[in-house]
Design an enzyme around this catalytic site. Structure first.
Site, PDB file in Angstrom:
ATOM      1  N   ARG A   1      71.236  62.918   9.435  1.00 43.82           N
ATOM      2  CA  ARG A   1      70.553  64.203   9.295  1.00 43.82           C
ATOM      3  C   ARG A   1      70.033  64.779  10.607  1.00 43.82           C
ATOM      4  NH1 ARG A   1      66.451  61.968   4.898  1.00 43.82           N
ATOM      5  NH2 ARG A   1      66.856  60.130   6.189  1.00 43.82           N
TER       6      ARG A   1
ATOM      7  N   CYS B   1      64.741  61.767  11.530  1.00 45.18           N
ATOM      8  CA  CYS B   1      65.048  61.181  10.218  1.00 45.18           C
ATOM      9  C   CYS B   1      64.864  59.670  10.323  1.00 45.18           C
ATOM     10  CB  CYS B   1      66.451  61.572   9.754  1.00 45.18           C
ATOM     11  SG  CYS B   1      67.800  60.993  10.802  1.00 45.18           S
TER      12      CYS B   1
ATOM     13  N   ASP C   1      68.896  61.974   2.176  1.00 46.40           N
ATOM     14  CA  ASP C   1      69.695  61.075   3.017  1.00 46.40           C
ATOM     15  C   ASP C   1      71.129  60.993   2.479  1.00 46.40           C
ATOM     16  OD1 ASP C   1      70.750  59.058   4.469  1.00 46.40           O
ATOM     17  OD2 ASP C   1      69.248  57.555   3.942  1.00 46.40           O
TER      18      ASP C   1
HETATM   19  P1  4NP Z   1      69.748  59.260   8.495  1.00 41.27           P
HETATM   20  O1  4NP Z   1      70.576  58.349   7.489  1.00 41.27           O
HETATM   21  O2  4NP Z   1      68.313  58.826   8.372  1.00 41.27           O
HETATM   22  O3  4NP Z   1      69.976  60.656   7.993  1.00 41.27           O
HETATM   23  O4  4NP Z   1      70.319  59.026   9.873  1.00 41.27           O
HETATM   24  C1  4NP Z   1      70.595  56.946   7.558  1.00 41.27           C
HETATM   25  C2  4NP Z   1      71.364  56.302   8.512  1.00 41.27           C
HETATM   26  C3  4NP Z   1      71.404  54.931   8.556  1.00 41.27           C
HETATM   27  C4  4NP Z   1      70.681  54.213   7.637  1.00 41.27           C
HETATM   28  C5  4NP Z   1      69.895  54.853   6.698  1.00 41.27           C
HETATM   29  C6  4NP Z   1      69.860  56.242   6.663  1.00 41.27           C
HETATM   30  N1  4NP Z   1      70.736  52.777   7.642  1.00 41.27           N
HETATM   31  O5  4NP Z   1      70.160  52.173   6.734  1.00 41.27           O
HETATM   32  O6  4NP Z   1      71.345  52.211   8.539  1.00 41.27           O
END
Ligand code: 4NP
Length: 156
Positions: A9, A3, A119
């Site tokens: 995720r 991800c 997300d």
């Molecule tokens: P992930 O979600 O891609 O599902 O791990 C996120 C985690 C952190 C961030 C964005 C999406 N961030 O901007 O730090």
């Protein structure tokens, strides 16, 4: 499992697929990474940990890392949560890119329909439950597909 942050995720997807593979007696090496991975070494998001635990999946010892080009060589299959991260995997992979190895995770359930795992980062716990059930269903399909292919190999 890939991800953006490797916080919400893909750590869930790593934990769920490992759990299901172990239950099916499959000795698979399963890992996850983020194309951005802003905070290498950190634990999965508290709500990802909480929701996983409710289903008997322990992910608290997993550590966040960034997706690297060599992942293309080191893994047989790479599942990506959404199309932006698919494009990023392609970009990072450079000359190691292999289209046959990389797909959207939800293509396992809805082939070619461009369904993404959304997300849940800045949302409520409900979002993490929704993501968990999508991931769980896709992982079930991966295990069933593998079992069907393995059976075909035995009978052929
Ligand atoms: P992930 O979600 O891609 O599902 O791990 C996120 C985690 C952190 C961030 C964005 C999406 N961030 O901007 O730090």
């Amino acid at each position: 499992m890939v991800c953006l942050g490797n916080i919400c995720r893909s750590p869930l997807a790593e934990g769920v697929l490992r759990h299901q593979a172990q239950q099916a007696g499959l000795n698979w090496e399963i890992d996850s990474a983020g194309t951005g991975a802003y905070d290498p070494g950190c634990s999965p998001h508290k709500l990802s940990q909480k929701v996983a635990k409710q289903f008997g999946v322990e992910i608290c010892n997993q550590q966040c890392r960034q997706f690297v080009k060599s992942d293309l060589e080191n893994f047989d299959k790479i599942y990506v949560m959404d199309e932006e991260n698919f494009d990023e995997v392609k970009r990072i992979s450079g000359n190691k890119w292999d289209a046959s190895k990389v797909s959207l995770l939800m293509d396992e359930v809805y082939p070619g329909k461009h369904v993404i795992v959304p997300d849940p980062w800045s949302g409520s716990e409900d979002g993490y439950h929704k993501v968990y059930s999508m991931i769980n269903l896709a992982c079930e399909r991966i295990i069933v597909k593998h079992a069907t292919l393995a059976e075909k190999k035995i009978t052929n």
